[in-house]
Write a protein that holds these residues in place. Structure first.
Motif, PDB file in Angstrom:
ATOM      1  N   SER A 116       0.826  -1.204   0.000  1.00  0.00           N
ATOM      2  CA  SER A 116       0.000   0.000   0.000  1.00  0.00           C
ATOM      3  C   SER A 116       0.862   1.257   0.000  1.00  0.00           C
ATOM      4  CB  SER A 116      -0.974  -0.005   1.183  1.00  0.00           C
ATOM      5  OG  SER A 116      -0.287  -0.019   2.412  1.00  0.00           O
ATOM      6  N   GLY A 117       1.997   1.234   0.709  1.00  0.00           N
ATOM      7  CA  GLY A 117       2.894   2.383   0.697  1.00  0.00           C
ATOM      8  C   GLY A 117       3.488   2.626  -0.684  1.00  0.00           C
ATOM      9  N   GLY A 118       3.894   1.561  -1.358  1.00  0.00           N
ATOM     10  CA  GLY A 118       4.422   1.697  -2.716  1.00  0.00           C
ATOM     11  C   GLY A 118       3.361   2.201  -3.684  1.00  0.00           C
ATOM     12  N   ALA A 119       2.150   1.668  -3.566  1.00  0.00           N
ATOM     13  CA  ALA A 119       1.057   2.099  -4.448  1.00  0.00           C
ATOM     14  C   ALA A 119       0.735   3.573  -4.231  1.00  0.00           C
ATOM     15  CB  ALA A 119      -0.183   1.235  -4.212  1.00  0.00           C
ATOM     16  N   LEU A 120       0.701   3.990  -2.971  1.00  0.00           N
ATOM     17  CA  LEU A 120       0.406   5.392  -2.688  1.00  0.00           C
ATOM     18  C   LEU A 120       1.554   6.297  -3.147  1.00  0.00           C
ATOM     19  CD1 LEU A 120      -1.647   7.363  -1.614  1.00  0.00           C
ATOM     20  CD2 LEU A 120      -0.743   6.985   0.690  1.00  0.00           C
ATOM     21  N   THR A 121       2.776   5.824  -3.050  1.00  0.00           N
ATOM     22  CA  THR A 121       3.922   6.583  -3.550  1.00  0.00           C
ATOM     23  C   THR A 121       3.773   6.834  -5.052  1.00  0.00           C
ATOM     24  OG1 THR A 121       5.392   5.676  -1.855  1.00  0.00           O
ATOM     25  CG2 THR A 121       6.439   6.514  -3.865  1.00  0.00           C
ATOM     26  N   ILE A 122       3.401   5.794  -5.778  1.00  0.00           N
ATOM     27  CA  ILE A 122       3.188   5.938  -7.224  1.00  0.00           C
ATOM     28  C   ILE A 122       2.044   6.916  -7.486  1.00  0.00           C
ATOM     29  CG2 ILE A 122       2.457   4.723  -9.319  1.00  0.00           C
ATOM     30  CD1 ILE A 122       3.875   2.205  -8.068  1.00  0.00           C
ATOM     31  N   TRP A 123       0.943   6.751  -6.759  1.00  0.00           N
ATOM     32  CA  TRP A 123      -0.221   7.620  -6.942  1.00  0.00           C
ATOM     33  C   TRP A 123       0.145   9.081  -6.695  1.00  0.00           C
ATOM     34  CZ3 TRP A 123      -3.129  11.162  -4.340  1.00  0.00           C
ATOM     35  CH2 TRP A 123      -4.366  11.488  -4.906  1.00  0.00           C
ATOM     36  N   LEU A 124       0.881   9.320  -5.617  1.00  0.00           N
ATOM     37  CA  LEU A 124       1.273  10.701  -5.293  1.00  0.00           C
ATOM     38  C   LEU A 124       2.146  11.296  -6.395  1.00  0.00           C
ATOM     39  CD1 LEU A 124       2.004  10.274  -1.497  1.00  0.00           C
ATOM     40  CD2 LEU A 124       0.274  11.808  -2.483  1.00  0.00           C
ATOM     41  N   SER A 125       3.072  10.526  -6.923  1.00  0.00           N
ATOM     42  CA  SER A 125       3.951  11.046  -7.977  1.00  0.00           C
ATOM     43  C   SER A 125       3.167  11.370  -9.248  1.00  0.00           C
ATOM     44  CB  SER A 125       5.071  10.057  -8.297  1.00  0.00           C
ATOM     45  OG  SER A 125       4.609   9.001  -9.108  1.00  0.00           O
TER      46      SER A 125
END
Length: 151
Positions: A116-125
């Motif tokens: 979930s942290g990786g997915a949110l990192t991608i989403w934020l970018s």
């Protein structure tokens, strides 16, 4: 026009299938990771100055002007598997994502937190500017300092 043999067509089909898997699995994991998070982080309350953005950028070890790169699940996984450094935006997006997802994820466990942290990192970018990310990092650091002073 020469026709392809059954073996050649089968090999082409297998290669295309493998390529489809290589690209679809990361996107599936991305959507699964986002589904695990309740909502999205709030934008920063205020934007920091350009000079402050440049200072944070330089203190983090990056040269030049702050810039953002929209990550995608395939490149994110490939950069994690390789030895090349990820784009600088990853550091700032990860800081915002990890802070948010600690309070807003649905599942327990390291695997779910990383996904979930990786997915949110991608989403934020992909959805925030570098100015918003840097401003939010400053906001989170200030909140952390205030909390530690209160303790």
């Amino acid at each position: 026009m020469p026709t392809l043999s059954i073996l050649q067509r089968s090999l082409i089909a297998i290669v295309l299938f493998i390529l489809a898997l290589v690209f679809s699995i990361p996107w599936g994991l991305y959507y699964l990771g986002l589904k695990d998070i309740d909502g999205k982080p709030d934008l920063p309350a205020h934007m920091i100055s350009g000079d402050m953005q440049q200072k944070i950028w330089a203190e983090s070890g990056y040269e030049g002007q702050p810039e953002s790169v929209a990550l995608n699940p395939v490149s994110y996984i490939l950069s994690a598997a390789g030895q090349d450094a990820p784009p600088p935006v990853t550091l700032f997006a990860w800081r915002v994502a990890s802070s948010y997802q600690r309070q807003h994820h649905a599942h327990e466990g390291v695997m779910w937190q990383q996904l979930s942290g990786g997915a949110l990192t991608i989403w934020l970018s992909r959805h925030w500017t570098i100015e918003q990310l840097l401003s939010k990092v400053v906001e989170l650091e200030e909140k952390k300092r205030q909390t530690s002073k209160a303790d």
